[in-house]
Design a protein around this motif. Structure first.
Motif, mmCIF file in Angstrom:
data_model
loop_
_atom_site.group_PDB
_atom_site.id
_atom_site.type_symbol
_atom_site.label_atom_id
_atom_site.label_comp_id
_atom_site.label_asym_id
_atom_site.label_seq_id
_atom_site.Cartn_x
_atom_site.Cartn_y
_atom_site.Cartn_z
ATOM 1 N N TYR A 60 26.993 66.717 -14.930
ATOM 2 C CA TYR A 60 27.068 66.229 -16.397
ATOM 3 C C TYR A 60 27.228 67.467 -17.496
ATOM 4 O O TYR A 60 27.233 67.401 -18.788
ATOM 5 N N LEU A 69 18.759 65.521 -24.942
ATOM 6 C CA LEU A 69 19.436 64.362 -25.541
ATOM 7 C C LEU A 69 20.701 64.521 -25.679
ATOM 8 O O LEU A 69 21.898 63.571 -25.526
ATOM 9 N N GLN A 70 21.421 65.773 -26.374
ATOM 10 C CA GLN A 70 22.771 65.967 -26.825
ATOM 11 C C GLN A 70 23.471 65.974 -25.561
ATOM 12 O O GLN A 70 24.784 65.567 -25.384
ATOM 13 N N TRP A 72 22.945 64.307 -22.540
ATOM 14 C CA TRP A 72 23.301 63.219 -22.168
ATOM 15 C C TRP A 72 24.349 62.258 -22.987
ATOM 16 O O TRP A 72 25.169 61.621 -22.382
ATOM 17 N N HIS A 73 24.123 62.511 -24.361
ATOM 18 C CA HIS A 73 25.281 61.828 -24.958
ATOM 19 C C HIS A 73 26.604 62.240 -24.656
ATOM 20 O O HIS A 73 27.676 61.591 -24.951
ATOM 21 N N ARG A 74 26.883 63.653 -24.676
ATOM 22 C CA ARG A 74 28.033 64.149 -24.265
ATOM 23 C C ARG A 74 28.513 63.921 -22.967
ATOM 24 O O ARG A 74 29.684 63.441 -23.064
ATOM 25 N N GLU A 76 27.690 60.791 -21.484
ATOM 26 C CA GLU A 76 28.124 59.540 -21.821
ATOM 27 C C GLU A 76 29.535 59.379 -22.504
ATOM 28 O O GLU A 76 30.576 58.656 -22.216
ATOM 29 N N GLN A 77 29.740 60.087 -23.733
ATOM 30 C CA GLN A 77 30.876 60.317 -24.420
ATOM 31 C C GLN A 77 32.014 60.576 -23.316
ATOM 32 O O GLN A 77 33.341 59.976 -23.381
ATOM 33 N N HIS A 87 17.763 58.805 -20.383
ATOM 34 C CA HIS A 87 17.835 58.363 -21.950
ATOM 35 C C HIS A 87 16.564 57.840 -22.394
ATOM 36 O O HIS A 87 16.021 58.091 -23.257
ATOM 37 N N ARG A 91 14.201 59.328 -25.308
ATOM 38 C CA ARG A 91 13.972 58.648 -26.435
ATOM 39 C C ARG A 91 12.439 58.309 -26.772
ATOM 40 O O ARG A 91 12.015 58.405 -27.888
#
Length: 109
Positions: A60, A69-70, A72-74, A76-77, A87, A91
């Protein structure tokens, strides 16, 4: 010719005294001012272990310098399919640094 010296020959033997009754060798003592464990402590530990495993998962991307969290979002993108359970945990604990910061957040970059 004498016997071969061992590294343990250089250090004195230290006898450890036994701890108080009922003290398990593997348990850590509670820090002063530390709150007692809540019944959800086991759940929190399981969630923290999940997040530690996420920190150690290299697929990842790097996790230093950003929050979980950042990261995880990166991931995912970038289409890396990070675990949805991670996630959800992140949250539910938005304000808690134990959950938001990675394993290496205390180390300088």
């Amino acid at each position: 010719m004498g016997r071969k010296r061992l590294i343990t020959d250089s250090y004195p033997v230290v006898k450890r005294r036994e701890g108080p009754a009922g003290h398990s060798k593997g348990e850590l003592a509670a820090e002063p001012g530390e709150e007692p464990r809540s019944p959800s402590g086991d759940v929190d530990e399981a969630e923290l272990e999940l997040l530690r495993q996420f920190d150690l998962a290299w697929q990842y991307g790097p996790c230093t310098g950003i929050t979980r969290l950042q990261r995880w979002h990166r991931a995912e993108q970038m289409g890396l399919d990070p675990p949805l359970k991670v996630h959800e945990v992140l949250r539910t604990h938005l304000g808690d640094p134990r959950f938001q910061c990675s394993l290496w957040h205390l180390y300088p970059i």
